[in-house]
Design an enzyme around this catalytic site. Sequence first.
Site, mmCIF file in Angstrom:
data_model
loop_
_atom_site.group_PDB
_atom_site.id
_atom_site.type_symbol
_atom_site.label_atom_id
_atom_site.label_comp_id
_atom_site.label_asym_id
_atom_site.label_seq_id
_atom_site.Cartn_x
_atom_site.Cartn_y
_atom_site.Cartn_z
ATOM 1 N N GLU A 1 -6.287 -4.520 -12.023
ATOM 2 C CA GLU A 1 -6.606 -3.190 -11.500
ATOM 3 C C GLU A 1 -5.516 -2.217 -11.903
ATOM 4 O O GLU A 1 -4.326 -2.528 -11.804
ATOM 5 C CB GLU A 1 -6.695 -3.241 -9.975
ATOM 6 C CG GLU A 1 -7.019 -1.884 -9.383
ATOM 7 C CD GLU A 1 -7.240 -1.916 -7.878
ATOM 8 O OE1 GLU A 1 -6.898 -2.928 -7.250
ATOM 9 O OE2 GLU A 1 -7.749 -0.933 -7.350
ATOM 10 N N CYS B 1 -11.065 0.168 -7.013
ATOM 11 C CA CYS B 1 -11.559 1.516 -6.718
ATOM 12 C C CYS B 1 -11.444 2.444 -7.924
ATOM 13 O O CYS B 1 -12.118 3.483 -7.970
ATOM 14 C CB CYS B 1 -10.785 2.107 -5.550
ATOM 15 S SG CYS B 1 -10.938 1.152 -4.042
ATOM 16 N N ASN C 1 -18.122 -1.316 -7.521
ATOM 17 C CA ASN C 1 -16.977 -2.068 -6.989
ATOM 18 C C ASN C 1 -17.227 -2.412 -5.532
ATOM 19 O O ASN C 1 -18.007 -3.282 -5.226
ATOM 20 C CB ASN C 1 -15.678 -1.281 -7.197
ATOM 21 C CG ASN C 1 -14.481 -1.975 -6.574
ATOM 22 O OD1 ASN C 1 -14.306 -3.176 -6.752
ATOM 23 N ND2 ASN C 1 -13.674 -1.267 -5.814
ATOM 24 N N GLU C 2 -16.607 -1.690 -4.626
ATOM 25 C CA GLU C 2 -16.783 -2.028 -3.200
ATOM 26 C C GLU C 2 -17.822 -1.102 -2.579
ATOM 27 O O GLU C 2 -17.524 -0.394 -1.628
ATOM 28 C CB GLU C 2 -15.452 -1.883 -2.466
ATOM 29 C CG GLU C 2 -14.567 -3.090 -2.583
ATOM 30 C CD GLU C 2 -13.289 -2.951 -1.782
ATOM 31 O OE1 GLU C 2 -12.950 -1.827 -1.366
ATOM 32 O OE2 GLU C 2 -12.617 -3.984 -1.607
HETATM 33 O O1 AHR Z 1 -6.793 -3.821 -4.734
HETATM 34 C C1 AHR Z 1 -6.690 -2.666 -3.986
HETATM 35 C C2 AHR Z 1 -8.033 -2.117 -3.595
HETATM 36 O O2 AHR Z 1 -8.596 -2.960 -2.643
HETATM 37 C C3 AHR Z 1 -9.093 -2.087 -4.657
HETATM 38 O O3 AHR Z 1 -9.042 -0.953 -5.423
HETATM 39 C C4 AHR Z 1 -10.353 -2.126 -3.905
HETATM 40 O O4 AHR Z 1 -11.405 -2.702 -4.637
HETATM 41 C C5 AHR Z 1 -9.974 -2.813 -2.635
HETATM 42 O O5 AHR Z 1 -10.287 -2.028 -1.543
#
Ligand code: AHR
Length: 655
Positions: free
Chosen positions: A45, A241, A372-373
Site C-alpha cells: 500500500e 484506501c 477496496n474496503e
Molecule cells: O492499511 C491501512 C488502511 O487500512 C488501508 O488503506 C485500508 O484498506 C484499511 O482501512
Amino acid sequence: MLRKAFLMLCAAGALSANSARAQYTIAADKVKAQISPNMYGIFFEDINLAADGGVYAELVKNRSFEFNMPLMGWDEQKKDGGDGRVEVINRAADRPENAHFIKVYIDSAGGSFGLSNEGFRGMGIKEGEEYSFSVMAKQEGEQNVKLNIELHDDKNAIIGKAELTPTDKEWNRYSVKFKATATVQKAQLYVWMSGKGIIDMDMVSLFPEHTWKNRPGGLRADLVQKLADMKPGFLRFPGGCIVEGRELNTRYQWKKTIGAVDQRTNIINRWNTEFSHRPTPDYYQTFGLGFMEYFMTAEDIGASPLPILNCGMACEFNTGELVPMDKLDPYIQDALDLIEFANGDVNTKWGKLRTDLGHPAPFHLKMLGVGNEQWGPQYIERWKAFTKAIKGKYPDVKIVSAVGPFPGGKEFDLLNKTFRALGADILDEHYYASPKWFLEHAKRYDNYDRKGPKIFAGEYAAQNVVTGSPKNKNTWECALAEAAFMTGLERNADVVRMASYAPLFAHVEGWQWTPDLIWFDNLNSYGSPNYYVQQLFSLNKGTDVVPLLLNNEAVAGQDGCFATASLDKNTNGLVIKFINSTASAKSTSFKITGSKGYQKQASVITLRSNDKDAVNSLETPTAISPKNSTVNVSGNTLKLDVEPYTFKIVRLKNK
Ligand code: AHR
C-alpha cells in the site's frame, strides 16, 4: 550422598514433566485440505512513504515541481557573488499531465546561483556507490548555463560531484553519473548554475545506480529483497484506501501510471492529509512506481499479481463519492483493459503497449480486486456491473470482492450474505484488532461454508493500543497473536486461500499508520517480529493440512496453545507449527499416525522473546528473529518443550 539425592530428584522431575506432557495427535494420512501455493502473500500500500521516499529509489522530492507549492523541497542558494531567480511556469494547456517546470535566470556572469533539494527526510547516500543525476532542460539565448551537481552531507561538506551542460534550445534529457565519497543518512542535492543566461528545467532526478536488479530509475534493492525473502504467493497492489481516493478525482488510475515517468500525472497522496495527528504535507504520488513496476516486481519475486481497482466509489470513510451508474463504463473498461494489458498478446491494443514497454511475455493475471474496503448497496450495484463485464469477457479471472472494513457488523453481514448468494469468487476480509481478538478468533473459519466463496484475509494486524493509534507498536505480543490466528487460517486452507499482513512498509520518520511489517530509514531497513511470523508461515506452509488434535479437538487456544500440521510433499516431510501464547513453558508430545516413520532428527525454528513488549528496531533489527536448532524424534513420537511466548516450527523428514 547429596549428589545421589540430587540426581534422584532430577529424575523424578523429568518423570513428572514427562507424564505432564500434553498429548497431541497428528494423523499424517488424513489430508483435510490443500494449501494454496499462493497462501501467504504481500499487501503493498502506498502509505507511510512506502513508494515515493521508500521503495521507489528516486532521491529528489518534487522533481517535476508538481506539488501544490511547486517549490516545496527546494531552496534557492547563492555562492561567490552569484545571483538569479526562479519562475514557476504553468504549461497546462500543452502538458496537462506535467504542467509545471522552472525557468531559472542566472543574472551574474560570476559565481553561482543554485537550488538545493532536501530529499525525503534527507537523501540516503552510500560511500563508493554510483549515482545518476538527470534533468530535462532547454536553454534560451546564448546557451551559456553550466550545471554543477553536488551532494552535501549534513555538515555541508561535498560528498560527490559532477558537471553537466545542457546544450539544446529544445527540451532534452541530460544525465551524468558520479560516485559518492561518504555514507550519509541525510544528504542534500545542490544544482549550481553558472554563466549568465536562462535555463528551463523539469524532472530533476537523482537515483542510485544500484537498484533492485539494477534497473535504471528502479526500486530500492534492500526493500525489495525483504519481500523476495518472504517468497510471497501473491502481491496485492496498490492499496488500500489509496485505490479509492478521498474523492474520485484522486482515485488510483492505473493507465496514468505507465509509460514515460514525466508523463505520469502526479497527485496528492490521500495520506498527506488523512490524519490530523500525522500530517504529511509533502506526501505525493509521482507514480514512478506504477502498474508496470508492480507487475514486474511481482514477477521478479515469484508472486501472483493481484491488482485492486477503483469501482466507481471514493473512500467511504472520507467523501464516499459515487460515480452514477450510467457513467460507470469507463471504470469497468479500465478493468477490462488492465486484464488485456497483463495477459493480452501483441495483437491486442493493451498487450501491444505492454510489449512496447519492454515486456512481451504476459504477466499471468488470474485475480482482480473490484473495490477496496467498500460497503453498502451502492457497492453491490457497482460490483454487479463490474462482475458481469469481467466474467463475460474473462470468465477465468477470479474477482476479489470487499466485505467492508470490519470482520463483522451490519456492513459485513450484508455483503457476506449477498456475495455468497451471488456466487462470488473470493471475499476480502480485513481485521485490525487487539492481540486478544486474534487469540480468540483462531477458530473463525472452522465452520465457514466449504462450498461458498474462498476467503482472502487481505489486511490484518494486531494493534496493541487501538486501531489508528500512533502509539501502536510492532510488539512481540502482536506478532505472536497473529501467528496463533494464522494457525486457524492454515487449518482452514480449503476455505482461506490467501492472507496478507497490512500495511507493508513504513519510513521511520514519514509514517502515518502503525504497526507495519517492514520499517526503514534512508539507508537501512528491518523486519518487525510480525515480518518473521509472515516469513516463517510462508517458507514453511507445506502442501496439505492434516489433523493436529488435542483430546480430539483442533488446537486453538487450549491452555493458551495453538497448532497446525501440514505435509510438505515438496520436501517429503511433515511441518508442525506450535504457538505458546502464555508466560509458562509447555511440555508437549506429538504422536503421529499414518506415516512410515521419520528421520531421527527434526529441524526446529524458534521465534520468541520473554518480553511481550519487545520490538525490533534499526539498532537491533534482529532482536526477535528465527533461530535454528534440532530435536530428536523417537519412532513416531516427538517430544517438544516450548518456552513461554514462543512460536516454534518443527520440520520432520519422512524416512
Ligand atoms: O492499511 C491501512 C488502511 O487500512 C488501508 O488503506 C485500508 O484498506 C484499511 O482501512
